[in-house]
Each structure stands twice: as C-alpha cells, then as structure tokens.
Design a protein around this motif. Sequence first.
Motif, short mmCIF file in Angstrom:
data_model
loop_
_atom_site.label_atom_id
_atom_site.label_comp_id
_atom_site.label_asym_id
_atom_site.label_seq_id
_atom_site.Cartn_x
_atom_site.Cartn_y
_atom_site.Cartn_z
N MET A 1 1.18 -1.42 -0.30
CA MET A 1 -0.41 0.32 0.15
C MET A 1 0.57 1.56 -0.19
O MET A 1 1.13 2.15 -0.04
CB MET A 1 -1.13 -0.23 1.15
CG MET A 1 -2.28 -1.34 1.28
SD MET A 1 -2.92 -1.21 1.84
CE MET A 1 -2.62 -0.90 3.92
N GLY A 2 2.50 0.53 -0.22
CA GLY A 2 2.84 2.38 -0.35
C GLY A 2 3.09 2.98 1.17
O GLY A 2 4.10 1.68 2.01
N THR B 1 9.45 -10.46 9.46
CA THR B 1 9.29 -9.48 10.05
C THR B 1 10.73 -8.70 10.32
O THR B 1 11.39 -9.20 10.69
CB THR B 1 8.57 -9.39 11.19
OG1 THR B 1 7.10 -9.92 11.04
CG2 THR B 1 8.34 -7.61 11.78
#
Length: 280
Positions: free
Chosen positions: A26-27, A173
């Motif tokens: 989503m940028g 992560t």
Amino acid sequence: MKVVHSIEELRDQMRGQNRAAFVPTMGNLHEGHMALMRLARQHGDPVVASIFVNRLQFGPNEDFDKYPRTLQDDIEKLQERNDVYVLFAPNEKEMYPEPQNYRVNPPSDLGDILEGEFRPGFFVGVTTVVLKLLSCVQPKVAVFGKKDYQQLMIVRSMCRQFALPTEIIPHETVRDDDGLALSSRNRFLSPTERAQAPHLYRLLNKVRDRVVAGDHDIAGIERDSRNELAAAGWKVDYLALRRRRDLREATCEEVAAGEPLVVLAAAMLGTTRLIDNLEV
Ligand code: AMP
C-alpha cells in the motif's frame, strides 16, 4: 523501472513473462517492503511491485483517508535500489471500475478470528484486492511479510483453494534496532509513544520465553501479558497464543508435545493501532 497506472499497460509489460515475482503493497515504503523486493528478486524475474491503498480493507472508522500516500518518494526509493522492474500504481477507478464489486469471502474459521474479529471485512478486502492483483500480474511467486501473519495464511489458503498458479513466499518481519516492527503506521506515533512501542515486541518475547521454559498455562500467559500491556497504557484488542498451522487454540497436551505456536497481538498505543507476532 517502468511505472504503469493501467491494467492494459501492465499487461503489455508482462506479455511473455512467466517467471515474474510480485510484491503487493500500500506504499509509504520502508525497509520491510524493500526487503520483500530483494527476496522477490531471488525467486523470479522480472520483479513487479504494486502500490494501491485499498479502500475495501478499511472499516468505516479506520484510517483510509489519513493513510500515508507518498508515491513520488516511493518511486525514488525503488529506483535507488533497482530491484523492481515494473511498478503498478493503479487508481481506484482502475481497480474497482464498477459501482459494485465481486468479493472474496475467506472461510470464517480463519477470516473471522483475531484481526478479522476486530476489523470486520478487513480480510474480505485483502483477498479481493490480492486476487485481482494476482490476476493482473500473473506472477510465478508473490512475497508477503510475516508481519501480517494471518493475512499471509489467508492469502496462501486462497491461492490453494482457487488453484492459482502463484506460489506465496513469506518474509520474516523486519524491525528497528529496538525491536519495533517497521510499519507505515509508525509515523503516527508521538516521540513518547515511539519510545513505548517496542514494549509490544518485548512482551511477545517474554511469552515465548515462558513457553520455552515449560510453562504450558496458555490462558494464564495470555492474561498476564494483556494485563501488562494494559497497565502500560495500551488498549489491547487481542494477545493470543495459537497453533501456527491454523491459528486455533492449542491444548495443554499439544503445547507440551511441542506443537509449533505463534503469539499474535494487536493493541492501540494512543490513536495508533500496532500489530505484531512471534513464532514460538
Ligand atoms: P503494506 O504496505 O503494509 O500493506 O504491506 C505490504 C507487504 O509488506 C505485506 O506483505 C506486509 O506483510 C509486508 N510488510 C509490512 N511491514 C513489514 C515488515 N516490517 N517486515 C516484513 N514485511 C512487512
């Protein structure tokens, strides 16, 4: 890097490509996203990234309007690193041209728990947009971050059930030095909150240490951890120790027998909602 905004231009770029590696985002790109692009490069060619803030996955009271949109900066970052060959940055009309959409409904045993319980409709939005993006790009592989653990599992199961030819590859992560998982939402934290934020990851580690040390009282561990976060001023949505394979609760016997687990948490620090998880 070629930047394309329409599905037609994307299809032109992808003609004859059957080894593409895809990274949807989503940028507001950070080093976590960049690590996904690097991993994509090891698994396919060309690497295609997308940036699309997907309205469908935001609830009515969530931060769709204030979600950071930094397309020019993102393009520059991607150009600097040179891992991505095509960036697909569609607008809403391109992705959702009709007033009504078909939707993908994840099975409730995976889609309505944890994130799905606290963000109703979130996973419907995620799977719907991911299915459409995969259909546009038709990649051989797609890379997703373990930061969004449940999302990764749901996207995987969707690909399996719909027999999509894309292999989903997980990435660990990526964290700041103090343990805070990188996230586009971290920029909303005040300096004081930013200093408090690594508490979440420290607590997940504490949960893991207790289990590894032989404490199998899951309910007790969860309760202590929620209380600790609440006492530190967080508003806890969930903190749950679950089986890795299906995110269901594990029995004491399963834990004792070494069932692979994951502890997942979501909590608000001020007005910012943070999520994180750790495999046990
Ligand atoms: P987003 O732009 O936040 O929707 O994320 C796009 C992709 O990047 C998803 O697959 C996320 O799981 C992944 N991602 C986001 N933050 C991280 C992070 N800190 N480490 C690894 N992957 C991440």
